[in-house]
Enzyme design. Structure first.
Site, short mmCIF file in Angstrom:
data_model
loop_
_atom_site.label_atom_id
_atom_site.label_comp_id
_atom_site.label_asym_id
_atom_site.label_seq_id
_atom_site.Cartn_x
_atom_site.Cartn_y
_atom_site.Cartn_z
N ARG A 227 49.30 4.34 -24.99
CA ARG A 227 48.46 4.57 -26.31
C ARG A 227 47.16 5.72 -26.73
O ARG A 227 46.92 6.72 -25.33
CB ARG A 227 47.17 3.40 -25.29
CG ARG A 227 47.94 1.65 -25.69
CD ARG A 227 47.87 1.28 -27.42
NE ARG A 227 48.31 -0.06 -27.31
CZ ARG A 227 49.66 -0.62 -27.38
NH1 ARG A 227 50.53 0.63 -27.12
NH2 ARG A 227 49.56 -1.91 -27.32
N HIS A 275 53.19 5.56 -34.03
CA HIS A 275 53.35 4.08 -33.39
C HIS A 275 54.37 3.39 -33.03
O HIS A 275 54.46 1.76 -33.70
CB HIS A 275 52.08 2.94 -33.50
CG HIS A 275 51.86 2.44 -32.75
ND1 HIS A 275 49.95 1.64 -31.88
CD2 HIS A 275 51.91 1.46 -31.14
CE1 HIS A 275 50.78 1.27 -31.04
NE2 HIS A 275 51.90 1.02 -30.51
#
Ligand code: NAP
Ligand code: GLV
Length: 312
Positions: A227, A275
């Site tokens: 993250r 991502h």
């Protein structure tokens, strides 16, 4: 049994057809704003509050491994989901292999200096660089959960010293293990590569800052598969500019999509992916969700339950 499904970007047809095939006795519908009818289970990604509010749900399934976004929503609006309603996340369901591929590609690329040879190639420069020493090319994985362990497992074959860092003590064959903040510096010192596979919790936010990066040996490499909220990006850029970090590969960012103005885009030492280090594979995810719902219906608690207090 009534099941509602909502995802902001995945194809509802694929999911609804796949879930109906696996759970033929259930009524499964694509949740739309305004739908306040009864539901027993919700299958969600970034659910609008109205999807959860005021329902007597028996279980909620997140279509991802990380549940930081939904837990943040629940911290802000705890009334959306009673504590006793179990929240589940995806454990592996095809993501571990994707993480193994990404991590192996980076670690071997840095070990064999492929980016430096690419730069030399652009100057038509025939110049062998010093070989790195395998015995001291230590790779450390932060987070030795489902994905971190599988990455460590896949790196074992290359003979690098391996380290793992987790919240609680662990024993992993062939891996030097560390835990807790008190052992973080010992873990980092000596790591030529650090791979982030931690969940996003209040404890891990902004963990990767100036102090963290300068505890690593000079010239280390950083791979973020977890993250963006873990990283103070200005500190990361400064460490890259000063040579404290040799390179970084980043799949996740503080702000996503990464703004076009971010200096990370054009940094010569940075590799960026959008991502998608490990994406949710619908068929594998539906196999897990359908079997977990059947277990719940039989009064059994399936694996994958999130500990809402712990944050992962
Ligand atoms: P997991 O099985 O829950 O493992 C989490 C690991 O992190 C555990 O080993 C845990 O320690 C450790 N941990 C948690 N808080 C910590 C802390 N404060 N200090 C040290 N260690 C801590 O999770 P997973 O399935 O491996 O997934 C990890 C993360 O990967 C997800 O949360 C998600 O954010 C990210 N992810 C990213 C992508 C992508 O495409 N970029 C895809 C999937 C997942 P203990 O073992 O002691 O509890
Ligand atoms: C993706 O980032 C996930 O958490 O599944």
């Amino acid at each position: 049994m009534e099941i509602i499904w909502y995802h902001p970007s995945q194809d509802p047809q694929v999911w609804l057809a796949g879930l109906r095939q696996r759970l033929p006795a259930a009524h499964i519908r694509h949740w739309q704003p305004g739908d306040a009818a009864a539901a027993d289970y919700a299958i969600v990604r970034s659910p609008p509050p109205a999807m959860l509010a005021g329902r007597a749900l028996r279980g909620v399934f997140a279509m991802g491994a990380g549940v930081d976004e939904i837990l943040r929503q629940l911290r802000d609006q705890p009334q959306l989901l009673a504590d006793e309603v179990p929240l589940f996340r995806l454990e592996d369901t095809g993501m571990a292999r994707q993480m193994q591929e990404y991590a192996t590609w980076c670690v071997l690329g840095w070990f064999r200096r492929f980016a430096e040879y690419r730069q030399q190639q652009q100057q038509a420069q025939w110049q062998p660089l010093p070989d790195r020493d395998r015995q001291t090319f230590t790779v450390g994985v932060m987070g030795t959960g489902v994905l971190g362990r599988s990455v460590l497992e896949s790196l074992r074959q290359w003979g690098f010293p391996l380290r793992g860092w987790s919240r609680t003590p662990k024993a992993i064959a062939g891996v030097e293990t560390f835990h807790g903040r008190e052992q973080l510096e010992a873990f980092l010192s000596g790591c030529q590569v650090v791979i982030d596979l931690l969940p996003d919790t209040p404890d891990t936010r902004n963990l990767i800052n100036h102090h963290f990066l300068h505890t690593l040996p000079r010239g280390a490499h950083f791979l973020n598969l977890a993250r963006g909220a873990h990283v103070v990006e200005t500190d990361l850029l400064a460490a890259l500019d000063s040579g404290q970090l040799a390179a970084a590969a980043l799949d996740v960012f503080q702000v996503e999509p990464l703004p076009a103005t971010s200096p990370l885009w054009l940094h010569p030492q940075v590799t960026i992916t959008p991502h998608n280090a490990a994406v949710t594979l619908p068929q594998e995810a539906m196999d897990y969700i359908a079997s977990a719902i059947l277990s719940l219906e039989q009064g059994q608690m399936p694996s994958g339950r999130v500990d809402r207090q712990r944050g992962y």
